[in-house]
Scaffold this motif. Sequence first.
Motif, PDB file in Angstrom:
ATOM      1  N   LYS A 122       0.618  -1.506  -0.073  1.00 33.85           N
ATOM      2  CA  LYS A 122      -0.240   0.162   0.147  1.00 33.85           C
ATOM      3  C   LYS A 122       0.813   1.200  -0.276  1.00 33.85           C
ATOM      4  N   PRO A 123       0.335   2.473  -0.936  1.00 27.94           N
ATOM      5  CA  PRO A 123       1.099   3.527  -0.668  1.00 27.94           C
ATOM      6  C   PRO A 123       1.168   3.520   1.139  1.00 27.94           C
ATOM      7  N   TRP A 124       2.612   4.356   1.421  1.00 29.93           N
ATOM      8  CA  TRP A 124       3.246   4.735   2.343  1.00 29.93           C
ATOM      9  C   TRP A 124       2.180   6.285   3.012  1.00 29.93           C
ATOM     10  N   GLY A 125       0.978   5.854   3.963  1.00 29.68           N
ATOM     11  CA  GLY A 125       0.884   6.897   4.710  1.00 29.68           C
ATOM     12  C   GLY A 125      -0.936   7.600   3.563  1.00 29.68           C
ATOM     13  N   ASN A 126      -0.768   7.121   2.596  1.00 28.49           N
ATOM     14  CA  ASN A 126      -2.364   7.353   2.065  1.00 28.49           C
ATOM     15  C   ASN A 126      -3.194   5.654   1.923  1.00 28.49           C
ATOM     16  N   LYS A 127      -4.327   6.842   1.379  1.00 30.30           N
ATOM     17  CA  LYS A 127      -5.405   5.859   1.036  1.00 30.30           C
ATOM     18  C   LYS A 127      -5.172   5.222  -0.349  1.00 30.30           C
ATOM     19  N   LEU A 134       6.421  14.693  -2.815  1.00 31.52           N
ATOM     20  CA  LEU A 134       6.299  15.790  -1.483  1.00 31.52           C
ATOM     21  C   LEU A 134       5.933  14.228  -0.481  1.00 31.52           C
ATOM     22  N   LEU A 135       6.437  14.413   0.915  1.00 34.07           N
ATOM     23  CA  LEU A 135       6.029  13.212   2.123  1.00 34.07           C
ATOM     24  C   LEU A 135       4.584  14.154   2.293  1.00 34.07           C
ATOM     25  N   ASN A 136       3.523  12.890   2.553  1.00 37.58           N
ATOM     26  CA  ASN A 136       2.861  12.949   2.330  1.00 37.58           C
ATOM     27  C   ASN A 136       1.703  12.004   3.686  1.00 37.58           C
ATOM     28  N   LYS A 137       0.778  12.491   3.898  1.00 34.03           N
ATOM     29  CA  LYS A 137      -0.470  11.459   4.724  1.00 34.03           C
ATOM     30  C   LYS A 137      -1.288  11.972   4.438  1.00 34.03           C
ATOM     31  N   LYS A 138      -2.330  10.808   3.637  1.00 30.50           N
ATOM     32  CA  LYS A 138      -3.530  11.047   3.199  1.00 30.50           C
ATOM     33  C   LYS A 138      -3.862  12.411   2.485  1.00 30.50           C
ATOM     34  N   GLY A 139      -2.531  12.515   1.428  1.00 27.63           N
ATOM     35  CA  GLY A 139      -2.811  13.479   0.599  1.00 27.63           C
ATOM     36  C   GLY A 139      -2.161  14.773   0.866  1.00 27.63           C
ATOM     37  N   LYS A 140      -2.326  15.411   2.274  1.00 30.69           N
ATOM     38  CA  LYS A 140      -1.383  17.047   2.553  1.00 30.69           C
ATOM     39  C   LYS A 140       0.356  15.855   2.635  1.00 30.69           C
ATOM     40  N   PRO A 141       0.828  17.216   2.443  1.00 29.23           N
ATOM     41  CA  PRO A 141       2.184  17.475   2.273  1.00 29.23           C
ATOM     42  C   PRO A 141       2.912  17.332   4.092  1.00 29.23           C
ATOM     43  N   ASP A 145       7.091  17.174   9.109  1.00 24.83           N
ATOM     44  CA  ASP A 145       7.490  16.288  10.732  1.00 24.83           C
ATOM     45  C   ASP A 145       8.608  15.594  10.281  1.00 24.83           C
ATOM     46  N   THR A 146       9.495  15.770  11.141  1.00 26.90           N
ATOM     47  CA  THR A 146      10.733  14.473  11.044  1.00 26.90           C
ATOM     48  C   THR A 146      10.831  13.659  11.467  1.00 26.90           C
ATOM     49  N   GLU A 147       9.558  13.237  12.690  1.00 26.28           N
ATOM     50  CA  GLU A 147       9.315  12.000  13.281  1.00 26.28           C
ATOM     51  C   GLU A 147       8.334  11.004  12.515  1.00 26.28           C
ATOM     52  N   TYR A 148       7.300  11.685  11.090  1.00 29.08           N
ATOM     53  CA  TYR A 148       6.549  11.148  10.349  1.00 29.08           C
ATOM     54  C   TYR A 148       7.451  10.704   9.363  1.00 29.08           C
ATOM     55  N   TYR A 149       8.987  11.668   8.864  1.00 39.73           N
ATOM     56  CA  TYR A 149       9.754  11.302   8.094  1.00 39.73           C
ATOM     57  C   TYR A 149      10.432   9.988   8.168  1.00 39.73           C
ATOM     58  N   ARG A 150      10.906   9.734   9.545  1.00 40.17           N
ATOM     59  CA  ARG A 150      11.772   9.220  10.110  1.00 40.17           C
ATOM     60  C   ARG A 150      11.169   7.361  10.090  1.00 40.17           C
ATOM     61  N   LYS A 151       9.606   7.764  10.371  1.00 37.61           N
ATOM     62  CA  LYS A 151       8.494   5.824  10.596  1.00 37.61           C
ATOM     63  C   LYS A 151       8.823   6.113   8.605  1.00 37.61           C
ATOM     64  N   TYR A 152       8.529   7.258   8.127  1.00 34.65           N
ATOM     65  CA  TYR A 152       8.554   6.601   7.173  1.00 34.65           C
ATOM     66  C   TYR A 152       8.927   5.870   5.612  1.00 34.65           C
ATOM     67  N   TYR A 153      10.138   6.528   6.247  1.00 34.37           N
ATOM     68  CA  TYR A 153      11.869   5.905   5.801  1.00 34.37           C
ATOM     69  C   TYR A 153      11.634   4.671   6.753  1.00 34.37           C
TER      70      TYR A 153
END
Length: 228
Positions: A122-127, A134-141, A145-153
């Motif tokens: 599944k896409p990372w952080g997205n449906k 751009l790093l995003n969560k549910k389509g929002k940049p 957010d360094t903590e979110y980026y760390r989890k993403y990577y």
Amino acid sequence: MTATSGPGLSLMIEGLGLAYMAGTPLVLVDVQRVGPSTGMPTLPAQGDILQAYHGCHGDYQSIVIYPSSVAECYQYIQEAIYLSLEARQPVIFLSDAYLGHLRETVDLNKNKVVERKIKTPKPWGNKQRHVSGLLNKKGKPKTKDTEYYRKYYQQRKSQLSKIIKAYQFYKYKNKKTNTLIISYGIISQLIKNIYPEISTLTPILLFPFIKNMQKICRHYKKIIVAEA
């Protein structure tokens, strides 16, 4: 899928980075030659190894496959497509000018590729897929957010680590010697004919490193890496 030779890879690096960030499957064939663009540009070389590995800036995990014969080109280009689809990122498929001009008979019965059932993560952080750099969560940049980026990577590294287990392609011949020669591409063909009595390791999956490489190397006192 697209192709280039030597210096052309440099011009495509930004596009590769975008494809990686957007989770876009892509296979890039690079037939290496002497570079930069002047000098001896039509002669073969293996000068793009480090660029294929480190090419994109920032946190980037490269996947690089390098066959050593026409039969392997036929076989592993299909594996490269599978791997690109499954990992949802670019795969660099290396060749060289010698290999690119080589003519060989390929026995299709002996070089069959097993059809893989691809399970696309599944896409990372997205449906839904978000096609941008751009790093995003549910389509929002979420670019700051360094903590979110760390989890993403970490999630991407973990996914690739699991996927790549099924693609550990290499050839190893143990001649019970103290010396091991590591080579890839057309050079491995030369090593095989010139030093038939020496142990050889030919990684076809160059990056990420094959899991058994460190274990294999422990058995030898002297290790030689041969490149063109």
